[in-house]
Design a protein around this motif. Structure first.
Motif, PDB file in Angstrom:
ATOM      1  N   SER A  25      29.152  -4.241  74.385  1.00 28.82           N
ATOM      2  CA  SER A  25      29.087  -5.526  75.054  1.00 28.82           C
ATOM      3  C   SER A  25      30.676  -6.160  75.509  1.00 28.82           C
ATOM      4  CB  SER A  25      28.630  -6.717  74.133  1.00 28.82           C
ATOM      5  OG  SER A  25      29.609  -6.617  72.930  1.00 28.82           O
ATOM      6  N   LYS A  26      31.707  -5.197  75.434  1.00 30.59           N
ATOM      7  CA  LYS A  26      32.878  -5.778  76.056  1.00 30.59           C
ATOM      8  C   LYS A  26      33.026  -4.784  77.255  1.00 30.59           C
ATOM      9  CE  LYS A  26      34.433  -5.895  71.485  1.00 30.59           C
ATOM     10  NZ  LYS A  26      34.580  -4.882  70.417  1.00 30.59           N
ATOM     11  N   LEU A  27      32.984  -5.775  78.329  1.00 37.23           N
ATOM     12  CA  LEU A  27      33.062  -5.189  79.667  1.00 37.23           C
ATOM     13  C   LEU A  27      34.455  -5.755  80.272  1.00 37.23           C
ATOM     14  CD1 LEU A  27      29.938  -5.214  79.269  1.00 37.23           C
ATOM     15  CD2 LEU A  27      29.554  -5.612  81.548  1.00 37.23           C
ATOM     16  N   ALA A  28      34.596  -4.882  81.334  1.00 32.91           N
ATOM     17  CA  ALA A  28      36.077  -5.313  81.880  1.00 32.91           C
ATOM     18  C   ALA A  28      35.755  -6.530  82.660  1.00 32.91           C
ATOM     19  CB  ALA A  28      36.314  -4.178  82.895  1.00 32.91           C
ATOM     20  N   MET A  47      28.646  -9.444  83.622  1.00 38.43           N
ATOM     21  CA  MET A  47      27.814 -10.478  83.447  1.00 38.43           C
ATOM     22  C   MET A  47      27.316 -10.471  81.924  1.00 38.43           C
ATOM     23  SD  MET A  47      27.131 -11.623  86.421  1.00 38.43           S
ATOM     24  CE  MET A  47      25.529 -12.639  86.164  1.00 38.43           C
ATOM     25  N   GLY A  48      28.314 -10.247  81.034  1.00 45.30           N
ATOM     26  CA  GLY A  48      27.916 -10.167  79.753  1.00 45.30           C
ATOM     27  C   GLY A  48      27.840  -8.850  79.134  1.00 45.30           C
ATOM     28  N   THR A  49      26.622  -8.338  79.328  1.00 40.93           N
ATOM     29  CA  THR A  49      26.188  -6.909  79.168  1.00 40.93           C
ATOM     30  C   THR A  49      26.162  -5.905  80.035  1.00 40.93           C
ATOM     31  OG1 THR A  49      23.944  -7.640  78.838  1.00 40.93           O
ATOM     32  CG2 THR A  49      25.285  -7.832  76.780  1.00 40.93           C
ATOM     33  N   TYR A  50      26.278  -6.351  81.218  1.00 37.59           N
ATOM     34  CA  TYR A  50      26.066  -5.598  82.617  1.00 37.59           C
ATOM     35  C   TYR A  50      26.687  -5.943  83.642  1.00 37.59           C
ATOM     36  CZ  TYR A  50      22.791  -9.153  84.643  1.00 37.59           C
ATOM     37  OH  TYR A  50      22.459 -10.515  84.886  1.00 37.59           O
ATOM     38  N   TYR A  51      26.817  -5.379  84.832  1.00 35.82           N
ATOM     39  CA  TYR A  51      27.651  -5.770  85.845  1.00 35.82           C
ATOM     40  C   TYR A  51      26.861  -5.988  87.176  1.00 35.82           C
ATOM     41  CZ  TYR A  51      32.029  -3.853  84.184  1.00 35.82           C
ATOM     42  OH  TYR A  51      33.034  -3.653  82.887  1.00 35.82           O
TER      43      TYR A  51
END
Length: 175
Positions: A25-28, A47-51
């Protein structure tokens, strides 16, 4: 692609309800996406858990007609400096037991395999606008024994217990 059109990119295993168990859940932070000649045609938004990759007005010139655009964005899930990665960065074929969090359980009728870890290669863990693809990642799996255990280390006892109380009479001794 026209200005404002977008593509959603998820990384994780889909469940039977269509939800996605994200690998992390840690996205750039938001990332600009450039063509090979340095023109920005989109931005990958965290977007939090996706791009969500949103294209801008420059994208049409590179995606219309016979133009075939190839993007190689480096979308990042999890933090490589974290002490608890959900997926190991060691993706070599020899690493089968240190791949991070367990995502897949597989039943086995071989009791000796119970709890044994294995590498699993999902075929549907990248979802782009609802279509599933393979990421090529190895994720951690674990075997689970599916038969009944016979435990010889414990004893079971049964018995009937009853109370037997005796009432003593008084003895009087006279002088």
């Amino acid at each position: 692609m026209e200005d404002g059109q977008y593509i959603d990119v998820h990384l994780g295993l889909p469940d039977s309800n269509g939800n996605i168990e994200a690998y992390g859940s840690k996205l750039a932070a938001n990332l600009p996406l450039m063509t090979s000649n340095g023109v920005q045609i989109a931005t990958a938004y965290n977007m939090g858990t996706y791009y969500r990759i949103v294209f801008n007005s420059e994208a049409a010139a590179y995606t219309s007609g016979n133009n075939k655009l190839t993007l190689n964005p480096i979308l990042r899930w999890e933090n490589p400096q974290s002490q608890q990665l959900s997926i190991s960065t060691n993706q070599s074929s020899t690493n089968t037991t240190n791949l991070g969090k367990i995502y897949v359980y597989q039943y086995t009728n071989d009791e000796s395999k119970n709890g044994t870890l294995f590498a699993y290669n999902p075929t549907n863990d990248v979802t782009i606008n609802g279509q599933h693809y393979a990421s090529g990642l190895h994720i951690q799996g674990q075997y689970v024994y599916d038969k009944q255990y016979l435990d010889y280390n414990h004893t079971t006892t049964a018995g009937i217990f009853y109370n037997n109380n005796r009432v003593w009479g008084q003895i009087i001794v006279s002088p």
